[in-house]
Structures are given as C-alpha cells and as structure tokens.
Design a protein around this motif. Structure first.
Motif, PDB file in Angstrom:
ATOM      1  N   UNK A 135       0.815  -1.216   0.000  1.00  0.00           N
ATOM      2  CA  UNK A 135       0.000   0.000   0.000  1.00  0.00           C
ATOM      3  C   UNK A 135       0.849   1.267   0.000  1.00  0.00           C
ATOM      4  N   UNK A 136       2.048   1.200   0.587  1.00  0.00           N
ATOM      5  CA  UNK A 136       2.872   2.401   0.736  1.00  0.00           C
ATOM      6  C   UNK A 136       4.201   2.353  -0.009  1.00  0.00           C
ATOM      7  N   UNK A 137       4.514   1.243  -0.655  1.00  0.00           N
ATOM      8  CA  UNK A 137       5.849   1.058  -1.240  1.00  0.00           C
ATOM      9  C   UNK A 137       5.765   0.132  -2.446  1.00  0.00           C
ATOM     10  N   UNK A 138       6.195   0.636  -3.586  1.00  0.00           N
ATOM     11  CA  UNK A 138       6.192  -0.142  -4.826  1.00  0.00           C
ATOM     12  C   UNK A 138       7.581  -0.080  -5.442  1.00  0.00           C
ATOM     13  N   UNK A 139       8.057  -1.221  -5.907  1.00  0.00           N
ATOM     14  CA  UNK A 139       9.272  -1.267  -6.721  1.00  0.00           C
ATOM     15  C   UNK A 139       8.900  -2.014  -7.994  1.00  0.00           C
ATOM     16  N   UNK A 140       8.949  -1.315  -9.111  1.00  0.00           N
ATOM     17  CA  UNK A 140       8.553  -1.913 -10.383  1.00  0.00           C
ATOM     18  C   UNK A 140       9.615  -2.878 -10.896  1.00  0.00           C
ATOM     19  N   UNK A 141       9.250  -3.626 -11.915  1.00  0.00           N
ATOM     20  CA  UNK A 141      10.158  -4.614 -12.494  1.00  0.00           C
ATOM     21  C   UNK A 141      11.457  -3.978 -12.986  1.00  0.00           C
ATOM     22  N   UNK A 142      11.403  -2.710 -13.421  1.00  0.00           N
ATOM     23  CA  UNK A 142      12.621  -2.046 -13.902  1.00  0.00           C
ATOM     24  C   UNK A 142      13.329  -1.252 -12.802  1.00  0.00           C
ATOM     25  N   UNK A 143      12.881  -1.432 -11.538  1.00  0.00           N
ATOM     26  CA  UNK A 143      13.616  -0.863 -10.411  1.00  0.00           C
ATOM     27  C   UNK A 143      13.197   0.508  -9.942  1.00  0.00           C
ATOM     28  N   UNK A 144      12.118   1.072 -10.479  1.00  0.00           N
ATOM     29  CA  UNK A 144      11.642   2.367  -9.979  1.00  0.00           C
ATOM     30  C   UNK A 144      10.945   2.129  -8.644  1.00  0.00           C
ATOM     31  N   UNK A 145      11.345   2.891  -7.634  1.00  0.00           N
ATOM     32  CA  UNK A 145      10.739   2.757  -6.312  1.00  0.00           C
ATOM     33  C   UNK A 145       9.899   3.992  -6.028  1.00  0.00           C
ATOM     34  N   UNK A 146       8.676   3.762  -5.539  1.00  0.00           N
ATOM     35  CA  UNK A 146       7.769   4.852  -5.179  1.00  0.00           C
ATOM     36  C   UNK A 146       7.236   4.560  -3.786  1.00  0.00           C
ATOM     37  N   UNK A 147       7.405   5.530  -2.888  1.00  0.00           N
ATOM     38  CA  UNK A 147       6.864   5.385  -1.539  1.00  0.00           C
ATOM     39  C   UNK A 147       5.883   6.522  -1.272  1.00  0.00           C
ATOM     40  N   UNK A 148       4.876   6.234  -0.434  1.00  0.00           N
ATOM     41  CA  UNK A 148       3.854   7.209  -0.076  1.00  0.00           C
ATOM     42  C   UNK A 148       3.983   7.539   1.401  1.00  0.00           C
ATOM     43  N   UNK A 149       4.189   8.815   1.717  1.00  0.00           N
ATOM     44  CA  UNK A 149       4.311   9.246   3.112  1.00  0.00           C
ATOM     45  C   UNK A 149       3.488  10.511   3.325  1.00  0.00           C
ATOM     46  N   UNK A 150       3.218  10.796   4.574  1.00  0.00           N
ATOM     47  CA  UNK A 150       2.551  12.034   4.948  1.00  0.00           C
ATOM     48  C   UNK A 150       3.573  13.031   5.457  1.00  0.00           C
ATOM     49  N   UNK A 151       3.171  14.303   5.508  1.00  0.00           N
ATOM     50  CA  UNK A 151       4.080  15.310   6.051  1.00  0.00           C
ATOM     51  C   UNK A 151       4.408  14.942   7.485  1.00  0.00           C
ATOM     52  N   UNK A 152       5.624  15.179   7.864  1.00  0.00           N
ATOM     53  CA  UNK A 152       6.065  14.848   9.213  1.00  0.00           C
ATOM     54  C   UNK A 152       6.617  13.438   9.343  1.00  0.00           C
ATOM     55  N   UNK A 153       6.420  12.603   8.354  1.00  0.00           N
ATOM     56  CA  UNK A 153       6.989  11.254   8.407  1.00  0.00           C
ATOM     57  C   UNK A 153       8.415  11.276   7.894  1.00  0.00           C
ATOM     58  N   UNK A 154       9.195  10.365   8.414  1.00  0.00           N
ATOM     59  CA  UNK A 154      10.584  10.240   7.977  1.00  0.00           C
ATOM     60  C   UNK A 154      10.652   9.788   6.521  1.00  0.00           C
ATOM     61  N   UNK A 155      11.496  10.426   5.756  1.00  0.00           N
ATOM     62  CA  UNK A 155      11.757   9.998   4.387  1.00  0.00           C
ATOM     63  C   UNK A 155      13.108   9.308   4.321  1.00  0.00           C
ATOM     64  N   UNK A 156      14.043   9.775   5.135  1.00  0.00           N
ATOM     65  CA  UNK A 156      15.373   9.162   5.159  1.00  0.00           C
ATOM     66  C   UNK A 156      15.254   7.758   5.726  1.00  0.00           C
ATOM     67  N   UNK A 157      16.143   6.902   5.324  1.00  0.00           N
ATOM     68  CA  UNK A 157      16.164   5.558   5.861  1.00  0.00           C
ATOM     69  C   UNK A 157      15.461   4.541   4.986  1.00  0.00           C
ATOM     70  N   UNK A 158      14.861   4.979   3.876  1.00  0.00           N
ATOM     71  CA  UNK A 158      14.266   4.031   2.953  1.00  0.00           C
ATOM     72  C   UNK A 158      15.389   3.401   2.150  1.00  0.00           C
ATOM     73  N   UNK A 159      15.805   2.227   2.561  1.00  0.00           N
ATOM     74  CA  UNK A 159      16.889   1.529   1.870  1.00  0.00           C
ATOM     75  C   UNK A 159      16.333   0.265   1.266  1.00  0.00           C
ATOM     76  N   UNK A 160      16.711   0.010   0.054  1.00  0.00           N
ATOM     77  CA  UNK A 160      16.243  -1.173  -0.676  1.00  0.00           C
ATOM     78  C   UNK A 160      16.706  -2.444  -0.019  1.00  0.00           C
TER      79      UNK A 160
END
Length: 160
Positions: A135-160
C-alpha cells in the motif's frame, strides 16, 4: 520481415515522441485521467519537470487544473516508462496525510495494472512483475521505487 522492421521503427519513433512530451504520453497512455483540454501553462510545468537539473519545482495554480494528476500520476508513470537501466529512480509522494499519499500511489498502481496502452508500449510493470507491491511502497520490475508518506513522516532511511 519488412513489416516487422517498419512496425519496430514506428514504435521507436512513437516512444521518442512520448519521451519528449509528457502531455502526449499522458493522453496516449491514460486518456481517462486527462479528460479535459490541457491548459497552456501545463507546457511550462512539463518543461520544468523534465529538467533533471532542477531539484525543486514550485507549481502554483488554481484548484481543478490537474496539478496532482501531473505530479503524482503522469510524472511517476513517465519516469517508470523511460527509466534508463543504469539510473536509479526513487520517487517519494508526500501529501498532508499518508492516506492521501496512498491514494495517489493507488492511482499509479491502478494504471500500471489496468492501462492496456501503457502495457502495450512498455510491458507489464504491475503486480505480476513488481519486486514490491504494498500500500505504501512499490518497486517496479525495472527498479523504480515509489513510496507514499505524509508530512512529518521520515523519508530518510528508505533503503532497498
């Protein structure tokens, strides 16, 4: 044999146009998402978004002018479609609430799953081929990563 070469050439030319023109890409791949005429100022937005040297783009426009559609659907889908194998692509959708960001990601997932035009041109990038599909994290077959966050949530630390 000659017909195959001609069809391949035509597809290559069409892809070249779609890569250079995000509006055309959107109208071609997702006609239901863009059911109104494109406002003239969108051309400036598309030009700014295509410029990879720009780190930030500020878009101020009236309600109902497809800002969210352009930035949270068309741009990510364009990046998925034309990702170079040697590049990393990490997209973060940030909205006032995570629920709103998840809604934007759900639209991307819907079109990856159901857009026949997109699949014909770029192949299956939906749940059957994805490396991750939550629901919040997609990595497509060609390696594109998309994450969904709200304001105030940490963005750093998303490591594959």
């Amino acid at each position: 044999m000659n017909e195959d070469y001609e069809a391949l050439y035509q597809k290559k030319q069409a892809l070249k146009k779609l890569k250079q023109n995000i509006a055309l890409f959107g109208r071609t791949c997702f006609p239901t998402a863009l059911n109104k005429a494109t406002p003239p100022f969108h051309n400036e937005i598309y030009r700014s978004l295509r410029n990879r040297k720009k780190k930030r783009v500020l878009i101020a426009a009236p309600r109902g002018t497809a800002k969210s559609t352009v930035t949270s659907l068309l741009l990510p889908m364009h990046r998925i479609a034309f990702k170079h194998p040697d590049e990393e692509e990490f997209i973060v959708i940030i909205s006032e609430s995570q629920a709103q960001s998840i809604n934007f990601l759900s639209r991307i997932k819907y079109h990856l799953t159901h857009s026949d035009n997109f699949k014909t041109l770029f192949g299956d990038m939906g749940p059957n081929t994805a490396r991750r599909w939550t629901a919040t994290d997609v990595v497509t077959a060609n390696g594109v990563r998309i994450v969904a966050v709200g304001t105030g949530q940490r963005v750093r630390g998303f490591i594959e």
